[in-house]
Design an enzyme around this catalytic site. Sequence first.
Site, short mmCIF file in Angstrom:
data_model
loop_
_atom_site.label_atom_id
_atom_site.label_comp_id
_atom_site.label_asym_id
_atom_site.label_seq_id
_atom_site.Cartn_x
_atom_site.Cartn_y
_atom_site.Cartn_z
N ARG A 138 0.84 -1.20 0.00
CA ARG A 138 0.00 0.00 0.00
C ARG A 138 0.87 1.25 0.00
O ARG A 138 0.57 2.25 -0.65
CB ARG A 138 -0.96 0.01 1.21
CG ARG A 138 -1.67 1.35 1.41
CD ARG A 138 -2.91 1.29 2.30
NE ARG A 138 -2.80 0.38 3.42
CZ ARG A 138 -2.08 0.59 4.52
NH1 ARG A 138 -1.40 1.72 4.67
NH2 ARG A 138 -2.04 -0.32 5.49
N TYR A 197 -17.11 16.60 -14.75
CA TYR A 197 -17.59 15.22 -14.87
C TYR A 197 -18.68 14.95 -13.82
O TYR A 197 -18.57 15.40 -12.67
CB TYR A 197 -16.37 14.31 -14.66
CG TYR A 197 -16.67 12.84 -14.68
CD1 TYR A 197 -16.99 12.18 -15.86
CD2 TYR A 197 -16.57 12.09 -13.51
CE1 TYR A 197 -17.25 10.82 -15.87
CE2 TYR A 197 -16.81 10.72 -13.52
CZ TYR A 197 -17.16 10.10 -14.70
OH TYR A 197 -17.39 8.75 -14.69
N ASP A 252 -8.56 18.30 -14.34
CA ASP A 252 -8.88 16.96 -14.83
C ASP A 252 -8.50 16.93 -16.31
O ASP A 252 -9.17 17.54 -17.14
CB ASP A 252 -10.38 16.68 -14.61
CG ASP A 252 -10.79 15.27 -15.04
OD1 ASP A 252 -10.10 14.68 -15.89
OD2 ASP A 252 -11.80 14.77 -14.52
N LYS A 281 -9.49 5.76 -19.14
CA LYS A 281 -9.80 6.26 -20.48
C LYS A 281 -8.58 6.15 -21.39
O LYS A 281 -8.16 5.05 -21.70
CB LYS A 281 -10.35 7.68 -20.36
CG LYS A 281 -11.37 7.87 -19.21
CD LYS A 281 -12.67 7.09 -19.40
CE LYS A 281 -13.55 7.02 -18.15
NZ LYS A 281 -13.87 8.28 -17.52
#
Length: 390
Positions: free
Chosen positions: A46, A98, A170, A195
Amino acid sequence: MKFRTRAIHVGNERDPLTGAVVRPIHLATTYVQPGAGEWGEFDYSRSGNPTRKALETTLASLESGCGALAYASGMAAIHGVTMLLSAGDHVLAGTDVYGGTYRLLHKVVNRAGIDVSLAPATDLDAFEAAIRPETRLVWIESPGNPLLSITDIAACAEIAHRHGALLGVDNTFATPVLTRPLELGADIVMHSATKYLGGHSDVLGGALVVRDKELYDRLYFLQNATGAVLAPLESFLCSRGIKTLELRVREQCRTAQRLAEWLDGDDRIARVLYPGLPDHPGHAIAARQMDGAFGAMLSFEVAGDFAAAKRVAESTKLFQLAVSLGAVESLIEQPASMSHASYDRDARLAHGIRDGLIRLSVGLEDFEDLQGDLDQALAWISQAGGRHLA
Ligand SMILES: *Cc1c(COP(=O)(O)O)cnc(C)c1O
């Protein structure tokens, strides 16, 4: 090294143990320490993982940042940014962020006593007027979704900094191939790696890239403390996708530009929204801010109503009816019934998202095949119902 070379080589140095030209996927969750209380480069997955680190090294180079962090999804990456804020702080976001960002800000982040407001980032005076003394974060997207609005990133960075706020961008739609917000003054760049970075509709991921080491350290602390890291296999898939990022994006943009020009001259279409068309309101800024192409997302309105757009979106064969974007497969969707269905209709219309709107994510298929597919889907819209009557 140039962008395309860095996309292949930075972070992907050959495996020192075996000479393999592709780095292994490190699944180990824990790492032997040199001694009790002594730490090597990696100790627990992690906190750090070699496969994730390789991806982060590539991303930092491509976005001109000092460091990058890979997250389990794009939303996890944005959430990571919002965790920099405290009760009493204010976030200003562009109106066409978004939908998932809108939901995160208005239904999750606000519950921590953080105030959220939206203003049109395309209108710089109105945007600056919406800043408050307690604004700590300004969040924008360019091109915006689904109207492909263009926001002047350098101007927004000046505005944010003048008021002591951070600017987050973004950059999912533009990708670092076309726009590198950190070079334009932004503090944080965010990606839905799901994406274009991944590019093959087979990996869910997100990323942040930052300009400043102190900010990187704060975000790293928050990510390690809360845990939404990208897993090793996903990190590998994303790194693999990035090797062809520039090639894919440039070719997809070329096809999108040609489709936009063709649709723009078609009587069955009421309006085409693509920043690469000279009459798009953001064209001049896009020409300056996007490197040589205008993206592979395009929207258009068919003459007629909700049912007409629905029928067109359901009639293509190569363009598959699905949300998401940015992959080699072309996709089509109707925002009013799909990506923006959760907005109430009046708010959606006030926002310019009309019932006849259709959004395309242009993939890597042949231009003529895609054109033919759209042409047959549009065939039943009568010429008489076209632009002149709309
Ligand atoms: C998809 C998307 C996101 C969210 O990313 P996920 O990987 O789905 O969590 C954020 N911003 C934009 C512009 C997106 O397209």
